[in-house]
Each structure stands twice: as structure tokens, then as C-alpha cells.
Enzyme design. Structure first.
Site, PDB file in Angstrom:
ATOM      1  N   ASN A  70      52.215 109.255 -22.505  1.00  0.00           N
ATOM      2  CA  ASN A  70      52.256 109.689 -23.898  1.00  0.00           C
ATOM      3  C   ASN A  70      53.529 110.463 -24.244  1.00  0.00           C
ATOM      4  O   ASN A  70      53.635 111.023 -25.326  1.00  0.00           O
ATOM      5  CB  ASN A  70      51.014 110.513 -24.244  1.00  0.00           C
ATOM      6  CG  ASN A  70      50.911 111.773 -23.423  1.00  0.00           C
ATOM      7  OD1 ASN A  70      51.551 111.899 -22.384  1.00  0.00           O
ATOM      8  ND2 ASN A  70      50.102 112.704 -23.876  1.00  0.00           N
ATOM      9  N   CYS A  71      54.508 110.465 -23.344  1.00  0.00           N
ATOM     10  CA  CYS A  71      55.781 111.159 -23.581  1.00  0.00           C
ATOM     11  C   CYS A  71      56.764 110.190 -24.246  1.00  0.00           C
ATOM     12  O   CYS A  71      57.036 109.111 -23.710  1.00  0.00           O
ATOM     13  CB  CYS A  71      56.335 111.656 -22.243  1.00  0.00           C
ATOM     14  SG  CYS A  71      58.021 112.269 -22.315  1.00  0.00           S
ATOM     15  N   ASP A  72      57.281 110.559 -25.408  1.00  0.00           N
ATOM     16  CA  ASP A  72      58.206 109.694 -26.133  1.00  0.00           C
ATOM     17  C   ASP A  72      59.446 109.354 -25.311  1.00  0.00           C
ATOM     18  O   ASP A  72      59.902 108.213 -25.309  1.00  0.00           O
ATOM     19  CB  ASP A  72      58.642 110.343 -27.453  1.00  0.00           C
ATOM     20  CG  ASP A  72      57.520 110.400 -28.473  1.00  0.00           C
ATOM     21  OD1 ASP A  72      56.557 109.612 -28.343  1.00  0.00           O
ATOM     22  OD2 ASP A  72      57.596 111.230 -29.394  1.00  0.00           O
TER      23      ASP A  72
ATOM     24  N   ARG B 157      58.593 106.823 -22.677  1.00  0.00           N
ATOM     25  CA  ARG B 157      58.399 105.490 -23.277  1.00  0.00           C
ATOM     26  C   ARG B 157      59.727 104.836 -23.604  1.00  0.00           C
ATOM     27  O   ARG B 157      59.908 103.637 -23.390  1.00  0.00           O
ATOM     28  CB  ARG B 157      57.522 105.595 -24.521  1.00  0.00           C
ATOM     29  CG  ARG B 157      56.056 105.809 -24.185  1.00  0.00           C
ATOM     30  CD  ARG B 157      55.155 105.510 -25.362  1.00  0.00           C
ATOM     31  NE  ARG B 157      55.411 106.375 -26.494  1.00  0.00           N
ATOM     32  CZ  ARG B 157      54.583 107.283 -26.949  1.00  0.00           C
ATOM     33  NH1 ARG B 157      53.422 107.466 -26.361  1.00  0.00           N
ATOM     34  NH2 ARG B 157      54.877 108.014 -27.992  1.00  0.00           N
TER      35      ARG B 157
END
Length: 103
Positions: free
Chosen positions: A8-10, A13
Site C-alpha cells: 500500500n506504499c505509493d 508501487r
């Protein structure tokens, strides 16, 4: 090549999207092998601990003074992300310098 991060870490990703051949390892679910974490700490030192994270802010002053490898073993989400490993080479983060090195 393996990319250690959080799903869930931008930033993780973005790195995973750019490094299409890399295997993604979610540190929250799968952790980081102890020997790899020790090698990363030897290479990056205290930069490996993300002192800007919500996990860090939730730690007591006593916990913050514990050895970094102990903290990272107990709270793998404290690791600065992503940690990218390709054989014996390692990169930390996803800034322009790391992107250029892996382009």
C-alpha cells in the site's frame, strides 16, 4: 531482483511498476530475511530506519533507543522503502539516483 516494501506504499508501487521483472516482497506479510536485513544495515546504516513513518511516531522513547536491527525485526514496516536487491547489489528508496542506476 527483489523489491522489499509495502503493497500500500505509493513509492513501492511506483518502483514495482518501473521494475517489471522484480519480485515484490511485502515486508508486513513476508518480512525480510535476517541476514539480508543485517547486510542492508551494514550498507545503509541508520538510513535503513524510516524515522518519518507512523510506526516510528508510535514508538516510545525507550523503544526508539533500541538497536536498529532489533527494531526492524520487530517492526519491519520501520524499514525505509523500497529496499531493492539484485544479487550482491542493493538500493534504498526510489529517488532519481536509484531510478537512474536501475534504468
Amino acid at each position: 531482483m527483489k523489491l522489499y516494501g509495502l503493497k500500500n506504499c505509493d513509492t513501492c508501487r511506483k518502483a514495482a511498476k518501473d521494475l517489471t521483472g522484480a519480485q515484490f516482497v511485502d515486508v508486513r506479510n513476508d518480512g525480510v530475511p535476517t541476514d539480508l536485513m543485517a547486510a542492508a544495515y551494514e550498507r545503509f546504516g541508520d538510513r535503513l530506519v524510516n524515522t518519518r513513518s507512523t510506526t516510528w511516531r508510535g514508538l516510545s522513547e525507550t523503544d526508539r533507543k533500541r538497536p536498529a536491527l532489533d527494531l526492524l525485526a520487530q517492526h519491519p514496516t520501520l524499514m525505509k522503502r523500497p529496499l531493492i536487491v539484485d544479487g550482491d547489489k542493493m538500493w534504498l528508496g526510489w529517488d532519481k539516483k536509484v531510478q537512474a542506476a536501475l534504468a
